[in-house]
Design a protein around this motif. Structure first.
Motif, PDB file in Angstrom:
ATOM      1  N   LEU A 261       0.832  -1.205   0.000  1.00 38.57           N
ATOM      2  CA  LEU A 261       0.000   0.000   0.000  1.00 38.57           C
ATOM      3  C   LEU A 261       0.867   1.255   0.000  1.00 38.57           C
ATOM      4  O   LEU A 261       0.497   2.279  -0.561  1.00 38.57           O
ATOM      5  CB  LEU A 261      -0.926   0.010   1.214  1.00 38.57           C
ATOM      6  CG  LEU A 261      -1.736  -1.269   1.444  1.00 38.57           C
ATOM      7  CD1 LEU A 261      -2.703  -1.082   2.587  1.00 38.57           C
ATOM      8  CD2 LEU A 261      -2.470  -1.672   0.187  1.00 38.57           C
ATOM      9  N   GLY A 262       2.040   1.169   0.639  1.00 45.99           N
ATOM     10  CA  GLY A 262       2.885   2.356   0.765  1.00 45.99           C
ATOM     11  C   GLY A 262       3.771   2.588  -0.429  1.00 45.99           C
ATOM     12  O   GLY A 262       4.120   3.720  -0.746  1.00 45.99           O
ATOM     13  N   SER A 263       4.179   1.504  -1.106  1.00 44.59           N
ATOM     14  CA  SER A 263       5.157   1.733  -2.157  1.00 44.59           C
ATOM     15  C   SER A 263       4.881   1.001  -3.478  1.00 44.59           C
ATOM     16  O   SER A 263       4.482   1.616  -4.456  1.00 44.59           O
ATOM     17  CB  SER A 263       6.549   1.434  -1.583  1.00 44.59           C
ATOM     18  OG  SER A 263       7.285   0.602  -2.383  1.00 44.59           O
ATOM     19  N   ALA A 264       5.022  -0.329  -3.513  1.00 47.95           N
ATOM     20  CA  ALA A 264       5.034  -1.004  -4.813  1.00 47.95           C
ATOM     21  C   ALA A 264       3.657  -1.098  -5.484  1.00 47.95           C
ATOM     22  O   ALA A 264       3.557  -1.089  -6.704  1.00 47.95           O
ATOM     23  CB  ALA A 264       5.622  -2.413  -4.657  1.00 47.95           C
ATOM     24  N   GLY A 265       2.595  -1.230  -4.684  1.00 48.77           N
ATOM     25  CA  GLY A 265       1.260  -1.359  -5.265  1.00 48.77           C
ATOM     26  C   GLY A 265       0.951  -2.750  -5.798  1.00 48.77           C
ATOM     27  O   GLY A 265      -0.097  -2.989  -6.374  1.00 48.77           O
ATOM     28  N   LYS A 266       1.903  -3.666  -5.630  1.00 48.09           N
ATOM     29  CA  LYS A 266       1.669  -5.052  -6.047  1.00 48.09           C
ATOM     30  C   LYS A 266       2.604  -5.962  -5.267  1.00 48.09           C
ATOM     31  O   LYS A 266       3.552  -5.495  -4.634  1.00 48.09           O
ATOM     32  CB  LYS A 266       1.944  -5.198  -7.543  1.00 48.09           C
ATOM     33  CG  LYS A 266       3.328  -4.749  -7.939  1.00 48.09           C
ATOM     34  CD  LYS A 266       3.435  -4.610  -9.441  1.00 48.09           C
ATOM     35  CE  LYS A 266       4.645  -3.799  -9.820  1.00 48.09           C
ATOM     36  NZ  LYS A 266       4.633  -3.350 -11.201  1.00 48.09           N
ATOM     37  N   PHE A 267       2.306  -7.264  -5.306  1.00 49.81           N
ATOM     38  CA  PHE A 267       3.145  -8.234  -4.608  1.00 49.81           C
ATOM     39  C   PHE A 267       4.195  -8.755  -5.582  1.00 49.81           C
ATOM     40  O   PHE A 267       3.863  -9.342  -6.604  1.00 49.81           O
ATOM     41  CB  PHE A 267       2.285  -9.391  -4.087  1.00 49.81           C
ATOM     42  CG  PHE A 267       3.054 -10.428  -3.317  1.00 49.81           C
ATOM     43  CD1 PHE A 267       3.125 -10.369  -1.942  1.00 49.81           C
ATOM     44  CD2 PHE A 267       3.702 -11.467  -3.977  1.00 49.81           C
ATOM     45  CE1 PHE A 267       3.838 -11.328  -1.223  1.00 49.81           C
ATOM     46  CE2 PHE A 267       4.421 -12.419  -3.265  1.00 49.81           C
ATOM     47  CZ  PHE A 267       4.478 -12.348  -1.884  1.00 49.81           C
ATOM     48  N   ARG A 268       5.454  -8.490  -5.272  1.00 53.14           N
ATOM     49  CA  ARG A 268       6.529  -9.010  -6.118  1.00 53.14           C
ATOM     50  C   ARG A 268       7.182 -10.179  -5.400  1.00 53.14           C
ATOM     51  O   ARG A 268       7.571 -10.053  -4.235  1.00 53.14           O
ATOM     52  CB  ARG A 268       7.560  -7.909  -6.378  1.00 53.14           C
ATOM     53  CG  ARG A 268       6.984  -6.709  -7.124  1.00 53.14           C
ATOM     54  CD  ARG A 268       7.949  -5.548  -7.129  1.00 53.14           C
ATOM     55  NE  ARG A 268       8.251  -5.127  -5.759  1.00 53.14           N
ATOM     56  CZ  ARG A 268       9.318  -4.421  -5.418  1.00 53.14           C
ATOM     57  NH1 ARG A 268      10.185  -4.055  -6.327  1.00 53.14           N
ATOM     58  NH2 ARG A 268       9.517  -4.083  -4.156  1.00 53.14           N
ATOM     59  N   LEU A 269       7.301 -11.304  -6.087  1.00 53.34           N
ATOM     60  CA  LEU A 269       7.901 -12.489  -5.474  1.00 53.34           C
ATOM     61  C   LEU A 269       9.332 -12.156  -5.054  1.00 53.34           C
ATOM     62  O   LEU A 269      10.104 -11.614  -5.831  1.00 53.34           O
ATOM     63  CB  LEU A 269       7.898 -13.635  -6.492  1.00 53.34           C
ATOM     64  CG  LEU A 269       7.709 -15.040  -5.937  1.00 53.34           C
ATOM     65  CD1 LEU A 269       6.465 -15.141  -5.092  1.00 53.34           C
ATOM     66  CD2 LEU A 269       7.676 -16.043  -7.067  1.00 53.34           C
ATOM     67  N   GLY A 270       9.672 -12.453  -3.811  1.00 58.81           N
ATOM     68  CA  GLY A 270      11.021 -12.178  -3.325  1.00 58.81           C
ATOM     69  C   GLY A 270      11.272 -10.716  -3.022  1.00 58.81           C
ATOM     70  O   GLY A 270      12.414 -10.269  -3.063  1.00 58.81           O
ATOM     71  N   PHE A 271      10.211  -9.953  -2.703  1.00 59.33           N
ATOM     72  CA  PHE A 271      10.415  -8.523  -2.430  1.00 59.33           C
ATOM     73  C   PHE A 271      11.187  -8.307  -1.139  1.00 59.33           C
ATOM     74  O   PHE A 271      11.833  -7.296  -0.958  1.00 59.33           O
ATOM     75  CB  PHE A 271       9.066  -7.782  -2.371  1.00 59.33           C
ATOM     76  CG  PHE A 271       8.266  -8.037  -1.120  1.00 59.33           C
ATOM     77  CD1 PHE A 271       8.488  -7.267   0.016  1.00 59.33           C
ATOM     78  CD2 PHE A 271       7.306  -9.031  -1.070  1.00 59.33           C
ATOM     79  CE1 PHE A 271       7.757  -7.502   1.180  1.00 59.33           C
ATOM     80  CE2 PHE A 271       6.580  -9.270   0.087  1.00 59.33           C
ATOM     81  CZ  PHE A 271       6.810  -8.502   1.213  1.00 59.33           C
ATOM     82  N   SER A 272      11.114  -9.282  -0.231  1.00 59.54           N
ATOM     83  CA  SER A 272      11.721  -9.070   1.080  1.00 59.54           C
ATOM     84  C   SER A 272      13.176  -9.520   1.097  1.00 59.54           C
ATOM     85  O   SER A 272      13.468 -10.674   0.823  1.00 59.54           O
ATOM     86  CB  SER A 272      10.944  -9.848   2.137  1.00 59.54           C
ATOM     87  OG  SER A 272      11.749 -10.084   3.272  1.00 59.54           O
TER      88      SER A 272
END
Lengths: 351, 290
Positions: A261-272
């Motif tokens: 919600l704060g930045s990417a606007g989507k779930f990216r695999l391996g974002f963490s």
């Protein structure tokens, strides 16, 4: 005195760890002072740099708290990575399923759904521990992998992005994003830092207050420190163990708020970049003090950012250097907490 | 599925079970001696790297195995120093060791080969064709016999179940745990080298892909006992082979669901739904005397 000794040990551990890691770079032919100066400058170079550090800090406060709370109740939560994955995935799913939703319901719905699913991901290991005696360390670790499997299933399947070749979901509806009303975003518009930072800090303060100034916190700590005494006093240890894991899961899930919600606007695999595991280091350095976690999260956030810059500025150091730094600092800090200084003094006198 | 397909699926299950067997038996030594071993993943990775690098420079996969054992042993000795000497929490130390392995490996490939990725591809003479399967089989036999029938095997069991009794009997608990941990690192390191010199032809980043944790899962699923652990490894090897097979074709069951099966089974086993599964009594506790 105890506070001072804790601070000193954390400081010594951190410094020794940093020096050892720098010595390692010297072995590889780098100039350690150059490495150190890149590390120091990378966080404060521009408002973008600083914003990125604060963005990392936000996620690390959440995962640090997710490790700290169960620890106070005598449990080791190494499942923050899985919990944050489930939280973030749920938030993305809500934002994709109901894209038309607007303020204020959209972010509220997404955050509560994400918090709940992540809390469930903490609750199950906590419940298994309390009711069936299953070791929470192993169960949370297995849950990390199960969460990774589930997220990859949805990212390449039902929630898949049609435009992008990357392993990521479609974008959430624009009503979910914090951008338009976010004062922190306005301060540093290019960087991903957002209002979640304020929420993280407030949450850390509340956690500190509850742990130290309420009966609930007192009983929870009693369960962690002396389980026998706690049960003699009639405290329901199971309840506190389960609750601590449930809340911890939810806290870890809020990483999804910062990211999606704060930045990417989507779930990216391996974002963490292993936020969940670095959270262990964050909590350790802060000696499981929620207020200390704010500062140690910032330190580890700065190291994360610094290592990314070293990748560009040196010949042999890659962004994975962050892991070496984290590992050596964890070992050094933990080592300094274990060594009894009195013994060292005696030993010095003897020789 | 016809017969030929089934046989090739079983053969590949056997092959991919090899690193699991080495790592799980390493974990068995460590955990039965009383030290929680969540760093198998790190040992495997460092073993895979050391094995591939040594085989690349010497042209011998066997020297790669030796180097991998040495690398795993060294990393395990670091862990043992912190856990047994400084009495650092075992979970914290294990987490740090994994991070260390995953940070050091790309650093080494960068310094040696100027790439953060893979090591150069190994020629066929520097790779194994089938020897690791026999090594794993031999290891299973030796471990099962040694663990139950020899004095040192029993010492390891006592170090994890009743360390005080072992100390009273005149055997040093700390020494037993030191040796068990280092043997664990060496075995898991060898398992890692089979990943890079047997199952593939080079080291590539993150090539362990969670196998250290699957091995730990197999150990727990096998109730910390040698023979059941072997079968758990073979079973998890089968799910791995099946998952690889299904990746190519459009199947009704999503690949990810097969991938998470080992973890799911382990949770169910730990919850006690498959009968009694009990960890060594002194697992995770430090021992102060002797």
């Amino acid at each position: 005195m105890k506070m001072f000794s804790s601070l000193l040990r954390s400081f010594l551990g951190f410094s020794v760890g940093l020096c050892l890691a720098l010595a390692l770079t010297a072995l590889a032919g780098e100039n350690p002072t150059h490495v150190l100066s890149v590390l120091l400058h990378s966080s404060f170079g521009s408002s973008y740099d600083f914003g990125l550090v604060l963005f990392y800090t936000t996620s690390l406060i959440f995962t640090g708290l997710a490790v700290c709370l169960p620890f106070q109740a005598g449990l080791f939560n190494i499942g923050a990575e899985g919990q944050l994955t489930m939280g973030a995935l749920t938030m993305a799913a809500v934002g994709i399923l109901w894209p038309q939703l607007g303020l204020p319901w959209a972010p509220l719905l997404a955050v509560s759904a994400g918090f709940s699913v992540a809390a469930l991901w903490g609750f199950i290991p906590g419940w298994l521990r309390a009711s069936r005696g299953s070791h929470e360390v192993i169960v949370t670790m297995m849950f990390n992998f199960i969460a990774a499997g589930i997220s990859s299933y949805f990212v390449v399947g039902a929630l898949k992005s049609v435009e992008s070749q990357n392993p990521e979901t479609a974008s959430v509806g624009s009503g979910y994003l914090f951008k338009d009303f976010d004062p922190l975003h306005a301060l540093s518009p290019d960087s991903p830092v957002n209002i979640s930072l304020v929420i993280a800090i407030v949450l850390a303060v509340i956690t500190w207050l509850v742990l130290n100034k309420s009966l609930w916190g007192y009983e929870l700590k009693a369960v962690g420190q002396s389980p026998d005494a706690a049960s003699t006093a009639g405290i329901n240890a199971k309840k506190y163990k389960i609750l601590s894991m449930l809340i911890a899961g939810g806290f870890a899930g809020l990483v999804g708020m910062n990211e999606i919600l704060g930045s990417a606007g989507k779930f990216r695999l391996g974002f963490s970049p292993d936020y969940g595991f670095v959270g262990i280091a964050v909590a350790l350095l802060a000696r499981n003090n929620p207020l200390g976690i704010i500062f140690s999260a910032f330190l580890f956030g700065a190291l994360q950012k610094g290592a990314t810059d070293l990748d560009l500025e040196t010949a042999t150091i890659t962004r994975d250097f962050a892991k070496i730094l984290q590992a050596i600092i964890i070992l050094a800090v933990a080592g300094f907490y274990s060594v009894q200084f009195l013994k060292v003094k005696k030993w010095i006198k003897k020789t | 599925m016809d017969q030929e397909n089934l046989i090739s699926l079983l053969m590949s299950s056997l092959r991919v079970a090899v690193p699991l067997i080495f790592a799980a038996y390493g974990g068995l030594l460590s955990e039965r001696s009383g030290v929680i071993q969540i760093a198998l993943e790190g040992f495997l990775l460092i073993g895979a790297l050391a094995g591939a690098v040594t085989a690349h420079y010497t042209g011998s996969a066997w020297l790669g195995v030796l180097a991998a054992a040495a690398a795993g042993l060294t990393l395990a000795a670091v862990k043992a120093f912190f856990v047994l000497k400084l009495k650092v929490d075992q979970i914290i130390a294990g987490t740090a060791i994994n991070l260390l392995a995953f940070g050091v490996a790309p650093f080494v490939t960068k310094v040696l080969f100027d790439s953060t990725g893979s090591t150069p591809s190994l020629p066929i003479e520097a790779r194994f064709s089938s020897a690791p399967i026999f090594m794993a089989a031999a290891l299973s036999l030796i471990m099962t016999y040694w663990f139950h029938k020899t004095r040192s095997g029993l010492s390891v069991q006592f170090a994890g179940e009743a360390p005080e009794a072992l100390a009273v009997a005149g055997t040093s608990v700390l020494k037993t745990r030191w040796l068990s941990l280092m043997a664990c690192g060496a075995l898991a390191g060898i398992g890692g080298s089979t990943l890079s010199t047997y199952l593939s032809s080079a080291y590539s980043p993150n090539m362990t892909g969670g196998r250290g944790f699957i091995a730990l899962a197999a150990l727990i699923f096998g109730r910390w006992k040698p023979i059941p652990t072997l079968f758990a490894c073979l079973f998890f090897g089968f799910t791995d082979a099946l998952q690889i097979r299904l990746q190519g074709i459009n199947s009704a069951i999503p690949v990810q669901f097969i991938q998470i099966l080992p973890y799911l089974f382990t949770v169910i086993a730990l919850a006690g739904f498959f009968g009694h599964s009990r960890a060594p009594k002194a697992l995770g506790q430090s021992f102060d005397r002797g």
